[in-house]
Structure formats: C-alpha cells, structure tokens
Write a protein that holds these residues in place. Structure first.
Motif, PDB file in Angstrom:
ATOM      1  N   GLU A   1      43.598  27.164  32.530  1.00 40.13           N
ATOM      2  CA  GLU A   1      44.541  27.316  33.638  1.00 40.13           C
ATOM      3  C   GLU A   1      44.841  28.794  33.866  1.00 40.13           C
ATOM      4  N   ASP A   2      43.837  29.620  33.663  1.00 36.89           N
ATOM      5  CA  ASP A   2      44.023  31.058  33.859  1.00 36.89           C
ATOM      6  C   ASP A   2      44.369  31.396  35.301  1.00 36.89           C
ATOM      7  N   TYR A   3      43.999  30.505  36.244  1.00 37.56           N
ATOM      8  CA  TYR A   3      44.284  30.758  37.661  1.00 37.56           C
ATOM      9  C   TYR A   3      45.781  30.900  37.919  1.00 37.56           C
ATOM     10  N   LYS A   4      46.605  30.254  37.081  1.00 38.56           N
ATOM     11  CA  LYS A   4      48.048  30.288  37.314  1.00 38.56           C
ATOM     12  C   LYS A   4      48.611  31.695  37.192  1.00 38.56           C
ATOM     13  N   GLN A   5      48.013  32.498  36.333  1.00 39.46           N
ATOM     14  CA  GLN A   5      48.561  33.826  36.090  1.00 39.46           C
ATOM     15  C   GLN A   5      48.537  34.684  37.355  1.00 39.46           C
ATOM     16  N   ILE A   6      47.511  34.515  38.167  1.00 37.11           N
ATOM     17  CA  ILE A   6      47.407  35.283  39.407  1.00 37.11           C
ATOM     18  C   ILE A   6      47.966  34.487  40.586  1.00 37.11           C
ATOM     19  N   TYR A   7      47.519  33.238  40.725  1.00 34.33           N
ATOM     20  CA  TYR A   7      47.887  32.441  41.898  1.00 34.33           C
ATOM     21  C   TYR A   7      49.387  32.206  41.989  1.00 34.33           C
ATOM     22  N   LEU A   8      49.994  31.728  40.910  1.00 30.56           N
ATOM     23  CA  LEU A   8      51.412  31.411  40.959  1.00 30.56           C
ATOM     24  C   LEU A   8      52.274  32.662  41.039  1.00 30.56           C
ATOM     25  N   SER A   9      51.877  33.712  40.340  1.00 24.38           N
ATOM     26  CA  SER A   9      52.636  34.961  40.427  1.00 24.38           C
ATOM     27  C   SER A   9      52.620  35.514  41.847  1.00 24.38           C
ATOM     28  N   LEU A  10      51.455  35.454  42.495  1.00 27.94           N
ATOM     29  CA  LEU A  10      51.321  35.982  43.852  1.00 27.94           C
ATOM     30  C   LEU A  10      52.082  35.136  44.866  1.00 27.94           C
ATOM     31  N   THR A  11      51.890  33.802  44.811  1.00 28.15           N
ATOM     32  CA  THR A  11      52.546  32.947  45.807  1.00 28.15           C
ATOM     33  C   THR A  11      54.066  32.977  45.660  1.00 28.15           C
ATOM     34  N   TYR A  12      54.560  32.949  44.439  1.00 25.81           N
ATOM     35  CA  TYR A  12      56.005  33.000  44.248  1.00 25.81           C
ATOM     36  C   TYR A  12      56.579  34.351  44.663  1.00 25.81           C
ATOM     37  N   SER A  13      55.807  35.414  44.515  1.00 30.55           N
ATOM     38  CA  SER A  13      56.270  36.733  44.960  1.00 30.55           C
ATOM     39  C   SER A  13      56.425  36.766  46.476  1.00 30.55           C
TER      40      SER A  13
END
Length: 339
Positions: free
Chosen positions: A19-31
């Motif tokens: 689930e490495d995608y969460k580190q970039i995807y979720l950080s970016l979308t929530y920002s």
C-alpha cells in the motif's frame, strides 16, 4: 491509515499486498482538500457573519454545513503528516479517536443536513402555502440541533472502536478497529450505513423527484413561475443529485463491499486487494464534498459573487449597494448548499 491491510487482520494473514501508494496519493489529495476546504468554507462563513440581513432558514443550514466542514478539514494536517510518514501515527491516542470521529461526523452530519434542506425545499416548492408555519427560523434551528444530536449519538461508538496500536514496530491509528473487534465493528458499520446514508438518501431522492415533477407541470398549474426559472431549478436539482451521487454513493458501496469481504474472511487475495484499493482511493474523494458547498454557493447564485467582490473591495458591509442582498432570489441559497 489502516494497517490492517498488510498482515495484521486474521482474514488477511495469507494476503500481503503493498500500500505504498497511500504515502503519496493520500498525502496529496488530503493536502488539496485542506487548502480548498479551509479557504472556501472560511470565506462563506465570513460572508454569512458579515451580512446585515437576519439569517433565514437557508443561512442557518449553510452555517451548520460550513462548521461541520471546517471541523473536519482542521483535522487533515494530522492525516497528511501520518500518511507521509508511512502510516506512522505520532499524535497520541486522543487525537487518533478525535480525527476518526470528526471524519464521520462531517460525512453523516452533512448528509442529514442535506436531508433537512431537501425537505425544506420540497415543502416550499410543492406545498408553498400549507408549509409556511413549518418553514421558519425556529424550525430550522431545531432541525440543525436535532441533526447534530443524532449524528453524535450515532457516532459515539467510533470513539471506542478507533484507537492506536503497535503494528510492525510502529504506532498506527486504526481507521476501523483492531482485528479482534472487527466483527462487532462490521455490524455497527452496516447499521450506520443504513441509518446515516441509505434512509436519508432515499428521502433526498424522493424530495427532488417530486420537485422535478412539480416543476415540469404545465405553466398554468404553477404560480407565476417562468420557464427559465423552472429550467434553472431543474438543472440545479440534477447537478446536486449528480454531485451527491459522485461523492457519497461510491464511498459507501466500496466501503461496504470491502468490509463484507473482510468479515467473511475471504481468501481471494486479488479480490480483497481490489476492494481495498477501491475503498482507499475513494475515501479522500468523499471528503471533496467539504469543498462543494461553497463552490455551489458561488457558482449557482450570482448575487453571492457580487457580495464577495464588494466585500473584498470595500471591506465594509455599509458600502454595499442597497440592492445587493434584496435581489437575491428566495431560497436560492438552499440550492447552492446541496451536495
């Protein structure tokens, strides 16, 4: 931020996927959601606070929606930091529970407030005279207060289910709950989905369907409603329903499917991975609803844009032209609030 998706849960002990995608995807979308949600909701609250006109039913619902959105977006920096750290939660037990609680408070509070708005608008369109005693500020305040009370009561269990734990040598904050309590959480989440999403959504769709039917009646059956005004109202209804469906429905569908697979202890690792991916991808997108209320507020009601530009230019309510607020069509804010 749910570390259960690697090797922590009993149903997934043979299914390990990255689930490495969460580190970039979720950080970016929530920002992005944080920046847009904070600025837009703060602006609408500022406009509502500065207006000299007494708050009507629409403004009361609007302010409650903006407060719910702001309570949520103010928790996003904690999620952004935690996801950027690879799911590590450095903020302690209390903030873990509070962040999870406020997420669902915003989600289901917004749905119930939208239900109040839909019923209010339905009465004003389909029963304009008979419903006058019920479309008052007092009833709007009671409706908003009842909504908050019901949402808090519904979501109190999340404060018990969500907590921190050590997984793979680091502290994480469960989005759902620990593996040993997941069966109880699954039953609770299904009841919450039914009471907080399915039933209110049914009321919303019925109200809007009846409004569309009313607005498409022959002109002589309506009280001096122009074709252009009716067409605009119908377009607004369709837009509101589309945005609501886009944001809220896929989240609940993917969430329920993923939780059901976990509850059934599915050993189909590929299916479980796809369900987890769909749910985790849509989870931040449902939060985009925090940005839609103010966007619709400005796009669908032209005089609100005029008021904003005047306030930014003069920074003084008294310098507004006399007709700036009086020209706003009655009930227009209600259309702009719906998700």
């Amino acid at each position: 931020m749910e570390k259960l998706d690697t090797n922590a849960s009993k149903e997934q002990r043979f299914c390990q996927f990255s689930e490495d995608y969460k580190q970039i995807y979720l950080s970016l979308t929530y920002s992005i959601i944080f920046v847009l949600g904070l600025s837009l909701n703060s602006t609408v609250l500022w406009l509502s606070w500065c207006q000299t006109k007494r708050w009507g039913c629409a403004t009361i619902y609007l302010v409650n929606l903006m407060v719910a959105d702001l309570l949520y977006v103010l928790t996003l920096p904690f999620l952004i930091i935690a996801y950027s750290l690879g799911d590590r939660w450095p903020f302690g037990e209390l903030l873990c529970r509070l962040v999870r609680f406020l997420f669902y408070t915003n989600l289901y509070g917004s749905i119930l407030l939208l239900t109040c708005i839909s019923v209010h608008r339905f009465l004003s369109v389909c029963h304009p005279l008979r419903s006058l005693p019920y479309r008052t500020r007092r009833h709007a305040l009671l409706g908003a207060a009842a909504t908050w009370a019901l949402v808090v009561l519904q979501l109190l269990p999340t404060l018990g289910f969500s907590h921190t734990d050590y997984v793979d040598g680091q502290v994480i904050c469960y989005d759902t709950t620990s593996p040993e309590n997941f069966d109880q959480f699954f039953a609770y989440s299904m009841v919450l989905t039914l009471s907080g999403f399915v039933l209110p959504s049914f009321v919303i769709l019925v109200c809007y369907a009846l409004m569309v039917r009313r607005l498409t009646m022959p002109e002589d059956t309506l009280m001096r409603t122009s074709n252009a005004a009716r067409a605009k109202s119908i377009r607004t209804i369709l837009l509101v329903c589309s945005l609501f469906t886009l944001c809220v429905v896929p989240f609940h569908v993917t969430r329920s499917f993923y939780f059901t697979l976990r509850f059934l202890t599915s050993q189909d690792c590929q299916l479980l991975m796809v369900a987890s991916l769909a749910y985790k991808i849509w989870r931040p997108l449902v939060s985009m609803s925090s940005c839609l209320n103010p966007v619709l507020y400005f796009l669908l009601v032209g005089n609100n844009r005029v008021r904003l530009f005047q306030k930014l230019k003069h920074n003084n309510v008294g310098e507004h032209p006399a007709g700036a607020q009086g020209e706003r069509p009655r009930g227009g804010e209600i259309w702009a609030l719906a998700r």
